[in-house]
Design an enzyme around this catalytic site. Sequence first.
Site, PDB file in Angstrom:
ATOM      1  N   ARG A   1     -65.625  27.503  -9.302  1.00 26.77           N
ATOM      2  CA  ARG A   1     -65.576  26.155  -8.729  1.00 26.77           C
ATOM      3  C   ARG A   1     -66.249  25.106  -9.601  1.00 26.77           C
ATOM      4  O   ARG A   1     -65.939  23.927  -9.508  1.00 26.77           O
ATOM      5  CB  ARG A   1     -66.125  26.184  -7.308  1.00 26.77           C
TER       6      ARG A   1
ATOM      7  N   GLU B   1     -75.435  37.925  -4.116  1.00 24.58           N
ATOM      8  CA  GLU B   1     -75.739  38.391  -2.768  1.00 24.58           C
ATOM      9  C   GLU B   1     -75.097  39.743  -2.463  1.00 24.58           C
ATOM     10  O   GLU B   1     -75.658  40.566  -1.758  1.00 24.58           O
ATOM     11  CB  GLU B   1     -75.238  37.407  -1.699  1.00 24.58           C
TER      12      GLU B   1
END
Length: 179
Positions: free
Chosen positions: A68, A105
């Site tokens: 992104r 994560e």
Amino acid sequence: MASNLQKIALLKEHIKSYQDFPKPGILFRDIFSSMLNIEAFKALRDLLIERVRNIDKKVDAIVGLESRGFLLGPLLALEFSLPFVPVRKKGKLPGPVTSVAYTLEYSSDVFEIQKESLKAGQAVIIVDDLLATGGSLKASCDLMSSIKVDVVECLVVMELTELKGRDSVSAPVYSLIQY
């Protein structure tokens, strides 16, 4: 003309959340949904540009993180007549590269940068959509450090503050929206 607080509210209103994506227990905040609304997308652009305009240090390039950051970084690079430098996942850049491994994560990976894209002593702003645990921003700062490039700031659209990701990032972090 809308104030920055109004622009942030508009942007936040158009960021969708998806529970249990990409795995159970994760609440995924999707920047793409804000780009479906022209006014929200313009607000995002304006907020990013204003932030970079207010940085009082010399900047030589905008670095965008896969994937992104590739949408946001070029907007800034063009606005400020700066080069755009992509940081990609392993094996996606041709030619000689410098690499760094990192943990996110829910996965681990490797970031790479083409060796000839930046020179020692240059200063950059790193751009991405999200700061969660700080894995990718930390890795990108480590990558810049390994080639002796100064990170003026890490600029993100969203920050998940309870995960304290900024604590692991060596450069200053600025987020437009905090959750």
